[in-house]
Scaffold this active site. Sequence first.
Site, mmCIF file in Angstrom:
data_model
loop_
_atom_site.group_PDB
_atom_site.id
_atom_site.type_symbol
_atom_site.label_atom_id
_atom_site.label_comp_id
_atom_site.label_asym_id
_atom_site.label_seq_id
_atom_site.Cartn_x
_atom_site.Cartn_y
_atom_site.Cartn_z
ATOM 1 C CE1 TYR A 133 -4.230 1.810 0.678
ATOM 2 C CE2 TYR A 133 -2.597 3.441 1.333
ATOM 3 C CZ TYR A 133 -3.893 3.120 0.958
ATOM 4 O OH TYR A 133 -4.838 4.112 0.842
ATOM 5 C CG ASN A 217 -6.243 7.019 5.596
ATOM 6 O OD1 ASN A 217 -6.472 5.833 5.812
ATOM 7 N ND2 ASN A 217 -6.897 7.708 4.661
ATOM 8 C CB SER A 240 6.764 10.438 11.682
ATOM 9 O OG SER A 240 8.139 10.287 11.430
ATOM 10 C CD GLN A 262 11.011 12.134 10.678
ATOM 11 O OE1 GLN A 262 10.098 11.305 10.660
ATOM 12 N NE2 GLN A 262 11.726 12.406 9.587
ATOM 13 C CG HIS A 265 6.387 12.882 8.356
ATOM 14 N ND1 HIS A 265 6.238 12.402 7.090
ATOM 15 C CD2 HIS A 265 7.679 12.631 8.692
ATOM 16 C CE1 HIS A 265 7.372 11.885 6.652
ATOM 17 N NE2 HIS A 265 8.267 12.015 7.618
ATOM 18 C CD GLU A 330 9.248 6.426 12.488
ATOM 19 O OE1 GLU A 330 8.956 6.010 11.356
ATOM 20 O OE2 GLU A 330 8.742 7.455 12.989
ATOM 21 C CG HIS A 331 13.321 8.293 12.463
ATOM 22 N ND1 HIS A 331 12.002 8.719 12.378
ATOM 23 C CD2 HIS A 331 13.545 7.541 11.358
ATOM 24 C CE1 HIS A 331 11.460 8.249 11.261
ATOM 25 N NE2 HIS A 331 12.367 7.533 10.628
ATOM 26 C CG ASP A 364 12.746 9.778 6.207
ATOM 27 O OD1 ASP A 364 12.549 8.734 6.835
ATOM 28 O OD2 ASP A 364 12.350 10.893 6.597
ATOM 29 C CD GLU A 418 2.392 -32.615 26.687
ATOM 30 O OE1 GLU A 418 1.853 -32.905 25.599
ATOM 31 O OE2 GLU A 418 3.230 -31.712 26.812
ATOM 32 C CG HIS A 423 0.699 -36.854 20.497
ATOM 33 N ND1 HIS A 423 -0.652 -36.648 20.385
ATOM 34 C CD2 HIS A 423 1.298 -35.743 19.966
ATOM 35 C CE1 HIS A 423 -0.876 -35.477 19.817
ATOM 36 N NE2 HIS A 423 0.298 -34.905 19.539
#
Length: 435
Positions: A133, A217, A240, A262, A265, A330-331, A364, A418, A423
Amino acid sequence: MVDIERLSTAEPNFWERLRAKTAWDNSAEAGVEHAVRDILHAVKQRGDAALLEFSQRFDQLEAQTVAEFEISAERLEAALAELPSDQRVALEQAAGRIRAYAERQKQESWQFQETDGTLLGQRVTPLDRVGVYVPGGKAAYPSSVLMNVIPAKVAGVPEVIMVVPTPAGEVNALVLAAARIAGADRVFTLGGAHAVGALAYGTATIPAVDKIVGPGNAFVAAAKRMVFGVVGIDMVAGPSEILVICDGETDPDWIAMDLFSQAEHDEQASAILIATSERYLDQVQASMERLLPTLEREAIIRQSLAGSSAFVLARDLSEAAVVANVIAPEHLELSVAEPEALLAEIRHAGAVFLGRHTPEALGDYCAGPNHVLPTSATARFASPLGVYDFQKRTSVINCSASGSARLGKTASILARGEGLTAHARSAELRVEAEK
């Protein structure tokens, strides 16, 4: 006057104020959940018909079939050919660096053999089909095309389906050129929650994918969260963020502009500076006052600075690192004399930019590492998007007869403990065959 709150680690309520400042308010996403759920249901039930309806309603796109939304390979090629030479060169240089970095992330299959002949290993294979996207319209991001498509192709994904909204038919040539350079296999002019639904569930025209990546968005974020489990997703990203730690020796104009990079943004973005000198914070604020009126997105930056942003006064750089690890940004820029030494104290960050000459903006676009990064403190457990996100790992076990008998005894004991008799018996049959 630039309105940005100042905090000090010496204050008794510092951590409480910091938490309030950095908490992500995801009410916008929560507020659209009902509408997104209805959109996804409609796409799942009515497929292409729902896509045509929502494209007309949200993007004013009229079409008789969804196939009309697909952009041909020839059109992508033409968009690249018609770009101004400087833009084409910049895209190709960025793509080359991103691809070279991604190549180093590829994971390979491996195996080893035990003394009794039992073979154990791991098989690494690419996903079959991925959806990317990309935001579109006036807010077009060719860099997002490169960062999301290239790692998928390096991983070996055979088919990458890209969707990009084109409100009122507004197509961005740079985005189309980037799709051609990055290697997107099919591109559709679809956006919003209905595009996410199409990728997740598939329609007569849009093939269902295995994973959806890329920013969007609040509607897109909510849709990705809701389809997770039907498909994989990269992450649900928040606003951001940038955190700068500075020793007071970097040109304050540089730091001011790094913070702006930033903050521009959106109004919810976070820009935080930690310094060890009140005087330096004053200098950066003075730079902000002078430089901000020169920027086109001044109004957005002002709201961002007044909201989730802050100046923090720390006692020393080690304390600044403690604060950074709590924020898990983030940064993270380490604009100090010895950034490698300070890096040793950093545990949580999406990407770290070392030294005075490494602004976040380079990451970026063209440094090479991916700019799709964990936000909202999720760097505590999440990583940047990479080739590994488009590869899956399959365990491989090949027991020899003697190995099966040896392991079967252990498995039998644990299975009976168990209460899972079938099994146990399944393993015991191989044990008995070796007696």
